[in-house]
Design an enzyme around this catalytic site. Structure first.
Site, PDB file in Angstrom:
ATOM      1  N   ARG A   1       0.838  -1.203   0.000  1.00 34.14           N
ATOM      2  CA  ARG A   1       0.000   0.000   0.000  1.00 34.14           C
ATOM      3  C   ARG A   1       0.874   1.255   0.000  1.00 34.14           C
ATOM      4  O   ARG A   1       0.576   2.242  -0.680  1.00 34.14           O
ATOM      5  CB  ARG A   1      -0.933  -0.013   1.213  1.00 34.14           C
TER       6      ARG A   1
ATOM      7  N   PHE B   1     -11.784  -5.465  -5.410  1.00 32.42           N
ATOM      8  CA  PHE B   1     -11.769  -6.307  -4.207  1.00 32.42           C
ATOM      9  C   PHE B   1     -11.252  -5.461  -3.029  1.00 32.42           C
ATOM     10  O   PHE B   1     -10.358  -5.860  -2.295  1.00 32.42           O
ATOM     11  CB  PHE B   1     -10.875  -7.543  -4.386  1.00 32.42           C
TER      12      PHE B   1
ATOM     13  N   ASP C   1     -16.260  -3.599  -4.409  1.00 32.31           N
ATOM     14  CA  ASP C   1     -16.319  -4.883  -3.707  1.00 32.31           C
ATOM     15  C   ASP C   1     -17.740  -5.411  -3.820  1.00 32.31           C
ATOM     16  O   ASP C   1     -18.691  -4.629  -3.897  1.00 32.31           O
ATOM     17  CB  ASP C   1     -15.923  -4.719  -2.233  1.00 32.31           C
TER      18      ASP C   1
ATOM     19  N   ALA D   1     -16.515  -8.052  -9.378  1.00 31.29           N
ATOM     20  CA  ALA D   1     -15.327  -7.543 -10.056  1.00 31.29           C
ATOM     21  C   ALA D   1     -15.382  -7.773 -11.563  1.00 31.29           C
ATOM     22  O   ALA D   1     -15.139  -6.849 -12.357  1.00 31.29           O
ATOM     23  CB  ALA D   1     -14.077  -8.203  -9.465  1.00 31.29           C
TER      24      ALA D   1
ATOM     25  N   ASP E   1      -6.519  -7.217  -6.020  1.00 31.60           N
ATOM     26  CA  ASP E   1      -6.101  -7.970  -4.826  1.00 31.60           C
ATOM     27  C   ASP E   1      -7.238  -8.898  -4.405  1.00 31.60           C
ATOM     28  O   ASP E   1      -7.882  -8.689  -3.374  1.00 31.60           O
ATOM     29  CB  ASP E   1      -5.739  -6.998  -3.703  1.00 31.60           C
TER      30      ASP E   1
ATOM     31  N   CYS F   1      -2.892 -14.279  -3.313  1.00 33.54           N
ATOM     32  CA  CYS F   1      -2.588 -14.701  -1.941  1.00 33.54           C
ATOM     33  C   CYS F   1      -2.830 -16.201  -1.763  1.00 33.54           C
ATOM     34  O   CYS F   1      -2.892 -16.700  -0.642  1.00 33.54           O
ATOM     35  CB  CYS F   1      -3.425 -13.912  -0.936  1.00 33.54           C
TER      36      CYS F   1
END
Length: 406
Positions: free
Chosen positions: A225, A241, A263, A293, A310, A350
Site C-alpha cells: 500500500r 476487491f 467490492d 469484479a 487484490d 494470496c
C-alpha cells in the site's frame, strides 16, 4: 512423552530444520507408560526420533498428512519459558524493524502489525496480530488451540500495550478436530469488547475482529500500500476487491485525482466509506461501489491510470490450481483492457497453492492476449512481519507484480 519413530532416512528434512513430519514418514508410535489412551490425542506434544533412536525434536501431534509440527529441534521437551521466549524474540524483530511506532508525535505512527506468523516465527500453526491495545490470536492446529492460554499470557507479558486478547479460531481449526463446540468459539481470553481504530503508517482504519475477514484487517499489504501511494499522484485509481479500502486510503493520501473502490460486499463498502471519512472527512473524489469484479470490469467503460487487483484466494488447495490460474488470467486480461496507456497495474495472488512462477505465467498470458507492451516494475511479496522461514519455503504465499502498461 509419547514418541514418534521415523522410517530409515526420513529424518533428513528435520535435519535441515523443516518443521513438518509427514504421516508417511512414520514407522511406529511408542506410547509412554500409563498413557490413558490407545493412541495419541490430537494436539498432544510428542518426541520425534530417527530410526536409530536419535532425538530430532518435539512438536504437536495432529491428524492428517502433516502429522507433527516441530516446535523445538534437537530436544525431547520444551523449555519452561518456551512461549514467552518465542514471542519475545518475535516482538524484538518487529521492534528492531521499526514496525512498532507508538508515539502520537510520529506522523507515520504504526500500532498495527503481525506479531506471530506461524512457521516464519518458529511457532507453526499460530497467528497473532496486534491492533493497538488488542491482540487477535488464530490457531490453525489443535496443539496451538490447547496452548491458547499460554500464548495469550505470554503476549500480554511481552507486549505491554496489549490489554485485550481475542481468540478467533472457530473458522481456522481443522474441521474434524475433536474439540467441543463451546470451547472453540471465538471469545475474549483477556479483557473485553472494545472498538479499535488501528494506525498504519499514520493512517486510521477501523478494525473489526469480531465479524471481519481473517483477524479483522489485511496487515500483509502494508508495504505494498505504501508503494502504491508513491505512484498515485494525479491518477484515476480503481481498487478492485477493496475490502476495507486500504489501498484506496493510501492512494488518496498520495494525491490521486479520483479513486473508485469496488467490492461485492455491501458491508465492506460501508467500511471503506468509514475509513475514507476517518482520514479525509471532506473527501469528494472517492466513490465506493458494490459490484462483482468481473461484471464491473466488463461493463464499466471508464478507464484508469492505476488499477489494483487484490482478490481473495482463488485456490485454497492444490486441486483448485487449474481453475484458479484461469481466473487470474481472465481477471488480469480485463484489467489490461481497462487501463490507459502508461498505466500501472498492481496485481496480486494470496493463494498459497499458486507459486510465483504460476502466477507470473497467468499474468503473462493475460498480457499476451491484450497485445499490449508490458514492463515489470516491481515483484512483490509479503512484508517483514510475515517472515518466511528459510527452511520452510511453503510460507511464501503472497505474490505481486507492479506492471507498466503501454
Amino acid at each position: 512423552m509419547n514418541e514418534i519413530i521415523l522410517h530409515k532416512h526420513k529424518e533428513e528434512s528435520l535435519l535441515r530444520f523443516h518443521p513438518w513430519v509427514f504421516s508417511g514418514a512414520i514407522r511406529k508410535i511408542v506410547l509412554e507408560k500409563d498413557y490413558p489412551y490407545d493412541t495419541i490425542e490430537e494436539g498432544e506434544l510428542v518426541v520425534v526420533k530417527s530410526a536409530d533412536d536419535a532425538v530430532l525434536g518435539v512438536g504437536h501431534w495432529q491428524i492428517g498428512s502433516i502429522a507433527v509440527r516441530i516446535l523445538e529441534f534437537n530436544s525431547d521437551c520444551l523449555p519452561e519459558d518456551f512461549w514467552e521466549q518465542r514471542i519475545r524474540a518475535a516482538y524484538e524483530v518487529r521492534n528492531k524493524l521499526n514496525l512498532v511506532r507508538l508515539s502520537s508525535n510520529d506522523s507515520l505512527q504504526n500500532n498495527t502489525y503481525r506479531l506471530i506468523h506461524g512457521e516464519g516465527d518458529f511457532l507453526p500453526g499460530l497467528i497473532v496480530d496486534i491492533y493497538d491495545d488488542t491482540a487477535v490470536i488464530q490457531a490453525h492446529s489443535v496443539g496451538m488451540h490447547k496452548s491458547r492460554m499460554q500464548v495469550a499470557e505470554a503476549v500480554m507479558q511481552v507486549v505491554e500495550q496489549v490489554k485485550n486478547v481475542y481468540y478467533k479460531s472457530e473458522g481456522t481449526l481443522p474441521f474434524k478436530a475433536p474439540i467441543p463446540e463451546e470451547e472453540k468459539r471465538d471469545k475474549y481470553l483477556f479483557g473485553g469488547p472494545t472498538s479499535c481504530i488501528g494506525t498504519e503508517n499514520g493512517l486510521l482504519f477501523g478494525i473489526d475482529w469480531l465479524r471481519g475477514q481473517k483477524t479483522g484487517f489485511f496487515v500483509d499489504q502494508r508495504e505494498n500500500r505504501a508503494l502504491l501511494e508513491r505512484y498515485a499522484a494525479g491518477k484515476d485509481v480503481l481498487n478492485m476487491f477493496c475490502y476495507t479500502g486500504g489501498f484506496s486510503v493510501y492512494a488518496l493520501r498520495g494525491g490521486a485525482h479520483k479513486v473508485d473502490s469496488v467490492d461485492c460486499s455491501e458491508k465492506a463498502i460501508e467500511l471503506v466509506r468509514q475509513n475514507v471519512a476517518r482520514n479525509f472527512p471532506d473527501c469528494t473524489n472517492h466513490t465506493a461501489i458494490v459490484d462483482d469484479a468481473f461484471h464491473f470490469l466488463e461493463n464499466n467503460k471508464n478507464q484508469y491510470d492505476l488499477i489494483i487487483l487484490d482478490p481473495p484466494a482463488f485456490a485454497k488447495h492444490r486441486g483448485a490450481i487449474k481453475n484458479a490460474l484461469q481466473g487470474y488470467k481472465r481477471l488480469n486480461a480485463k484489467a489490461f483492457q481497462q487501463i490507459r496507456k502508461g498505466g500501472i497495474l498492481f496485481t496480486f495472488s494470496c493463494s498459497q497453492a499458486i507459486d510465483k512462477e504460476m502466477f507470473r505465467l497467468a499474468v503473462f498470458s493475460a498480457a499476451a492476449m491484450s497485445g499490449r507492451k508490458v514492463r515489470i516494475l516491481h515483484q512483490l511479496t509479503q512484508p517483514q512481519d510475515h517472515p518466511v522461514n528459510i527452511y520452510h519455503p511453503e510460507g511464501e504465499y503472497l505474490k505481486g507484480l507492479v506492471l507498466w502498461v503501454e
